[in-house]
Design an enzyme around this catalytic site. Structure first.
Site, short mmCIF file in Angstrom:
data_model
loop_
_atom_site.label_atom_id
_atom_site.label_comp_id
_atom_site.label_asym_id
_atom_site.label_seq_id
_atom_site.Cartn_x
_atom_site.Cartn_y
_atom_site.Cartn_z
N ASP A 47 0.82 -1.22 0.00
CA ASP A 47 0.00 0.00 0.00
C ASP A 47 0.86 1.27 0.00
O ASP A 47 0.34 2.37 -0.24
CB ASP A 47 -0.93 0.02 1.21
N ARG B 232 -4.97 6.56 -1.55
CA ARG B 232 -3.50 6.54 -1.49
C ARG B 232 -2.89 7.36 -2.63
O ARG B 232 -1.78 7.88 -2.51
CB ARG B 232 -2.98 5.11 -1.45
C1 S3P Z 1 -5.39 -5.62 3.48
C2 S3P Z 1 -4.57 -6.35 2.66
C3 S3P Z 1 -3.92 -5.82 1.46
C4 S3P Z 1 -3.93 -4.29 1.43
C5 S3P Z 1 -5.25 -3.72 1.85
C6 S3P Z 1 -5.64 -4.19 3.24
C7 S3P Z 1 -5.99 -6.28 4.66
O1 S3P Z 1 -4.61 -6.29 0.33
O2 S3P Z 1 -3.57 -3.83 0.14
O3 S3P Z 1 -5.20 -2.30 1.84
O4 S3P Z 1 -6.48 -5.59 5.56
O5 S3P Z 1 -5.99 -7.52 4.70
P1 S3P Z 1 -4.24 -7.72 -0.28
O6 S3P Z 1 -4.17 -8.64 0.85
O7 S3P Z 1 -5.32 -8.10 -1.19
O8 S3P Z 1 -2.92 -7.50 -0.97
#
Ligand code: S3P
Length: 424
Positions: free
Chosen positions: A311, A384
């Site tokens: 992120d 973001r």
């Molecule tokens: C998150 C996992 C990430 C991240 C998202 C929040 C979470 O996504 O990008 O902002 O809280 O499990 P991915 O697990 O799909 O990469």
């Protein structure tokens, strides 16, 4: 909203609670027996979508400014929602809740905003279907709306193609309702907040290397949770402090879980001066971050570190644009399926600001060190993107306009106010 170059940044900032941990506190608190008290909960739109969904399934949740109180009803205490569940902009809510709904004895339908309705859901439909779930994409395009008819589930060992905490968590949560143990192995370790918090609530869960395993039908018990500050929100101040000449900022109480701290490693490798103070390793680790202006140089970012900073890559792009030399980012194809296509959007607007950047299939190449100048950026309704270009504007000549800047309410409602307070 319009921004201008500033002289320096000085002072202290406390970023809001971690988004991933706030979501999970509401979800697991709802599935636990008794009261869960959550402090420093993120009052962002995404986490409010999670609260709203569990309220619609009969869970009483008191959202007081200083504390959230969740009156959990146990693993089998949810009620069929009478309305479609609206996930808003939240991928985490959509994917994690699908794992929970797959194991209920009722039917439900989930939908969300235009962005959510374009994000890939095959990644959860596939493993949940392997477990016996009855989950379909209503429009047949592997996106939301999703219809889920709860059904008996089997334990599986799922080998995920993507390093995704959302996929891992959906499968582990469905595993709570399965007839045997459930394992998830991922190609690289993604954030492990689900593993840490489910165990704290009483689940039988162990994790080793890239595999997590959960046993079904635990009794979960209400808990007290203090949510640490979100390192993904701190990232904008880390970048701003490093980039703006003469800056010195203290960012208080930031979560530094090793599955999330890739930004710290990369920023230091680029030459960033960041000191950890008041480190605390009780539960989710936290520290205060002292950030001082630094001269940065380009680096290569690839492999297992990618999920630990996924992120933060948009704001790392801004750091790379201002660094001397070339930064190469690989293994980050996931950027294409976030709230916007973050490869395309970063390339479009960093180029418009004068940066030499090329998008690739799984990342970008940034030849840094060219002076940036202001431009007009559309946030693409991606929080973001808006915050990353607000940071870029602090070092860009002239004026930068960010259209759709209000989208920061998703994860950091007071972002512009907190940033303005530090600007000198
Ligand atoms: C998150 C996992 C990430 C991240 C998202 C929040 C979470 O996504 O990008 O902002 O809280 O499990 P991915 O697990 O799909 O990469």
């Amino acid at each position: 909203m319009k921004f201008r170059k500033i002289n320096t940044l000085k002072g202290e900032v406390t970023v809001p609670g971690d988004k991933s941990i706030s979501h999970r506190a509401v979800m697991f608190g709802s599935l636990a027996e008794g009261l869960t008290e959550v402090t420093n909960f993120l009052q962002g739109a995404d986490c409010l979508s999670t609260i709203d969904a569990f309220r619609k399934m009969g869970i009483e949740i008191e959202n007081n400014p200083e504390k959230i109180l969740i009156h959990g009803k146990g693993l089998h205490g949810l009620k069929a929602p009478s309305l479609v569940l609206d996930m808003g902009n939240s991928g985490t809510t959509t994917r994690l809740i699908s794992g929970i709904l797959a194991g209920q004895d009722f039917e439900s339908t989930l939908t969300g905003d235009a962005s959510i309705q374009k994000r890939p859901m095959r990644r959860i439909i596939e493993p949940l279907s392997m477990m016996g779930a009855n989950i379909v994409s209503v429009n047949g395009n592997d996106c939301a709306p999703l219809h889920i008819a709860g059904s008996p589930l089997h334990g599986v060992h799922y080998h995920s193609k993507v390093a995704s905490a959302q996929v891992k968590s959906a499968v582990l949560l469905a595993g709570l309702y399965a007839d045997g143990e459930t394992l998830v192995t991922e190609p690289a370790l993604s954030r492990n907040h689900t593993e840490i918090m489910l165990r704290y609530f009483g689940a039988e869960l162990d994790a080793e290397d890239k595999t997590a395993r959960v046993r079904p039908e635990p009794r979960l018990f209400g808990r007290k949770i203090h949510v640490p500050g979100d390192i993904s929100s701190a990232a904008y101040f880390i970048a701003a402090g490093l980039l703006v000449p003469g800056s010195e900022i203290l960012i208080k109480n930031v979560g530094i879980n090793p599955t999330r701290d890739g930004i710290l490693k990369v920023a230091r490798e680029m030459g960033g001066n960041i000191t950890l103070l008041n480190e605390n390793y009780n539960g989710e680790p936290t520290a205060d971050l002292l950030v001082k202006h630094s001269t940065l140089h380009g680096v290569t970012i690839e492999g297992d570190i990618i999920p630990t900073l996924i992120d933060e890559l948009p704001v790392i792009n801004i750091m790379a644009a201002c660094a001397d030399g070339t930064t190469v980012i690989h293994d980050a194809a996931e950027l294409k399926v976030k709230e916007s296509n973050r490869i395309d959007v970063m390339v479009q607007y960093l180029s418009a600001m004068g940066c030499d950047i090329t998008g690739t299939d799984d990342g970008m190449i940034i030849r840094g060190g060219q002076p940036l100048h202001g431009t007009t950026v559309d946030s693409h309704l991606d929080h973001r993107i808006a915050m990353s270009f607000a940071v870029a504007s602090l070092v860009a000549d002239g004026e930068t306009e960010i259209k759709g800047s209000d989208v920061v309410t998703i994860s950091y409602p007071d972002f512009y106010k907190d940033l303005a307070r530090l600007c000198r």
